[in-house]
Scaffold this active site. Structure first.
Site, PDB file in Angstrom:
ATOM      1  N   GLU A 124       0.728  -1.294  -0.256  1.00 15.26           N
ATOM      2  CA  GLU A 124       0.105   0.013   0.037  1.00 15.26           C
ATOM      3  C   GLU A 124       0.713   1.200  -0.054  1.00 15.26           C
ATOM      4  OE1 GLU A 124      -2.668  -0.475   3.334  1.00 15.26           O
ATOM      5  OE2 GLU A 124      -3.939  -1.744   2.271  1.00 15.26           O
ATOM      6  N   GLU A 267      -6.182  -8.098   0.038  1.00 21.50           N
ATOM      7  CA  GLU A 267      -6.572  -8.338   1.572  1.00 21.50           C
ATOM      8  C   GLU A 267      -7.999  -8.183   1.626  1.00 21.50           C
ATOM      9  OE1 GLU A 267      -4.710  -5.545   4.298  1.00 21.50           O
ATOM     10  OE2 GLU A 267      -2.660  -6.155   3.438  1.00 21.50           O
TER      11      GLU A 267
END
Ligand SMILES: *[C@@H]1O[C@H](CO)[C@@H](O)[C@H](O)[C@H]1NC(C)=O
Ligand SMILES: *[C@@H]1O[C@H](CO)[C@@H](O)[C@H](O)[C@H]1NC(C)=O
Ligand SMILES: *[C@@H]1O[C@H](CO)[C@@H](O)[C@H](O)[C@H]1NC(C)=O
Ligand SMILES: *[C@@H]1O[C@H](CO)[C@@H](O)[C@H](O)[C@H]1NC(C)=O
Length: 485
Positions: A124, A267
């Site tokens: 991220e 995720e």
């Protein structure tokens, strides 16, 4: 042998010859991955974790680094692996030589024993809260790693990618999805590279966070039972935010010129503590809806078919930063000690049962550090606030907040909870249960019906022998022997 049995044996032999083992892991294997994070003060034994994964039919894992300890346990397991390169290594990877070294040490050195499929370059990296720190380094690092994989001769089967948070794209409606304007250039460059190299786009989608971040978010829309829907252009209706979010990405990819780019959900999950909406009941509802949806292989309005998904995460991790929220340490489908939190069916068939736990877990003694209110009367309570603050800052008080599992404790138990979490985290060191004389060690289980006062496990990482391969241990013994004789 009776004729029927003989026939069955013949079929079994044929299956074996064809490389298909009847009624083995393959029949119970689920096509789901999990994220195996390790930001814990106390580690479970990776070989036991791998055994647990296989027992539950989980044949895909995603790691956040390439620590040889868990990677070693995954060798010859048949489990497909995504290894990670942490954000703080991205800058180093902008040098091709460093990328080559990474691939040599963490990929090719394992040969065929490691079923490596993906390398996650950064994690991220474009989160708004990073203020653009990884903007310049991420794509060059991605390109170097893929090039190093290609030159090492494994680039056809191992693809480099970058797991991204869903905040890299925006759009009021799924059909209006586009990349965030401040990173549009770098995202477009990245997805074109992924497209040209057959790499997937990896995105993390969290309906829980949609709910957490906005009080106006329609509660039912976070789940999959159709309690709420939104309308997109052309009469298209979405009944859950997961699909709507996914299709916002699909629209953004189309606008960037790569409409067919493969997407992996890196995720997705729901936490069980640390927030009023984080509890086992809602987590179970979320997973139930998600897993049933995935089992239907229906995909979304814009992308029909099977989805590739990694759940987040495997275990609760007590060292995760709570900057995003107190729920951060409670994402596990299993507890800190490797036990299932609630019944689920990973195959999405709805036959819920408890997952197989991690076995061989050893615990510290059954004792707890609790607040000694007699001592407090003598010592005066003025030292209390500082001690609670200390315990919570170094320990873990995330279950004490509003709506959390230990929110119902009285003031005395509340203090005990903070003291005990610190004490357990410190391996029950007697010095960690002093708190200016306000605490005492007790062998009476301090848990209540709702609130667990845990006893820590013996960390597998503190048993030094287990961190060394047998060969180096033998070598060390030989050297030691030579020294004394
Ligand atoms: C291999 O991965 C480990 C764990 O992530 C890392 O510490 C190490 O620096 C990597 N090796 C190279 C040569 O980059
Ligand atoms: C980003 O900027 C904010 C505000 O300036 C600051 O508080 C924060 O520490 C910065 N974060 C990083 C990772 O640099
Ligand atoms: C319990 O402890 C937490 C964290 O220190 C605090 O926020 C809360 O107000 C306390 N509750 C009671 C009943 O003392
Ligand atoms: C303490 O009690 C709780 C709640 O009954 C239970 O779940 C937990 O296993 C007990 N802990 C130990 C170490 O026996």
């Amino acid at each position: 042998m009776a004729p029927l049995l003989r026939l069955l044996a013949g079929v079994a032999a044929l299956l074996l010859a064809a490389g298909v083992s009847p009624a083995s892991a393959s029949s119970s294997a689920v096509d789901l991955g999990v994220n195996w994070g390790s930001q814990c003060t106390h580690q479970l034994d990776p070989s036991e974790v791998v055994r647990m994964l296989k027992a539950n039919g989980i044949m895909k894992v995603k790691l956040f680094d390439a620590d040889p300890w868990p990677v070693g346990a995954l060798l010859d397991s048949g489990i497909e692996v995504m290894l990670g390169i942490p954000n703080d290594m991205l800058e180093a990877m902008t040098s091709y030589g460093n990328a080559e070294d990474w691939v040599a040490e963490n990929a090719t050195s394992y040969g065929d024993r490691l079923k490596l499929r993906y390398v996650a370059v950064g994690n991220e990296p474009f989160l708004k809260s990073y203020n653009g720190s990884f903007m310049e380094t991420t794509v060059p690092a991605l390109k170097n790693i893929q090039k190093a994989l290609d030159e090492a001769g494994i680039g056809d089967t191992v693809k480099a990618t970058v797991p991204l948070n869903a905040d890299v794209y925006v759009g009021d409606k799924p059909s209006e999805g586009k990349f965030r304007p401040d990173i549009d250039g770098v995202m477009t460059d990245m997805v074109k590279f992924m497209h040209d190299h057959g790499a997937p786009f990896v995105v993390n989608i969290y309906p829980f966070l949609s709910l957490y971040q906005s009080d106006n978010f329609p509660f039912e829309f976070a789940f999959f039972d159709g309690g709420r829907s939104i309308q997109d252009n052309g009469g298209v209706s979405y009944s859950n935010v997961f699909d709507a979010n996914y299709d916002t990405l699909v629209s953004a990819l189309k606008k960037a010129g790569v409409p067919g780019l493969k997407v992996i959900i890196g995720e997705v999950g729901w936490p069980t503590d640390g927030n009023k909406n984080a509890n086992p009941k809602l987590a179970r509802r979320f997973y139930d809806g998600l897993l049933k949806k995935l089992a239907k292989n229906e995909g979304t309005h814009l992308r029909q078919g099977k989805m590739d998904v990694y759940l987040f995460g495997l275990f609760d991790e007590d060292m995760k930063s709570i900057a995003p929220g107190n729920f951060e340490r409670h994402w596990g489908i299993l507890t800190y000690d490797g036990k299932p939190k609630f019944a689920m069916d990973l195959s999405g068939k709805g036959n819920d049962k408890q997952l197989t736990a991690v076995s061989g877990v050893e615990y510290l003694p059954k004792q707890w550090c609790v607040f000694d209110d007699e001592a407090a009367k003598e010592e005066g309570k003025d030292k209390l606030p500082g001690n609670i603050q200390y315990a919570c800052a170094s320990g873990d008080c995330t279950a004490l907040g509003y709506g959390c599992s230990c929110n119902g404790l009285d003031e005395k138990s509340n203090i005990s909870y903070a003291f005990n979490m610190y004490f357990q985290m410190q391996d029950q060191d007697v010095r960690a249960c002093d708190f200016d004389g306000l605490a005492t060690i007790s062998d009476k289980n301090a848990s209540t019906k709702e609130c667990l006062f845990p006893v820590q496990i013996i960390s597998a990482a503190t048993v030094p022998a287990r961190r060394w391969p047998a060969s180096s241990l033998l070598l060390a013994m030989l050297v030691a022997h030579a020294l004394v004789s």
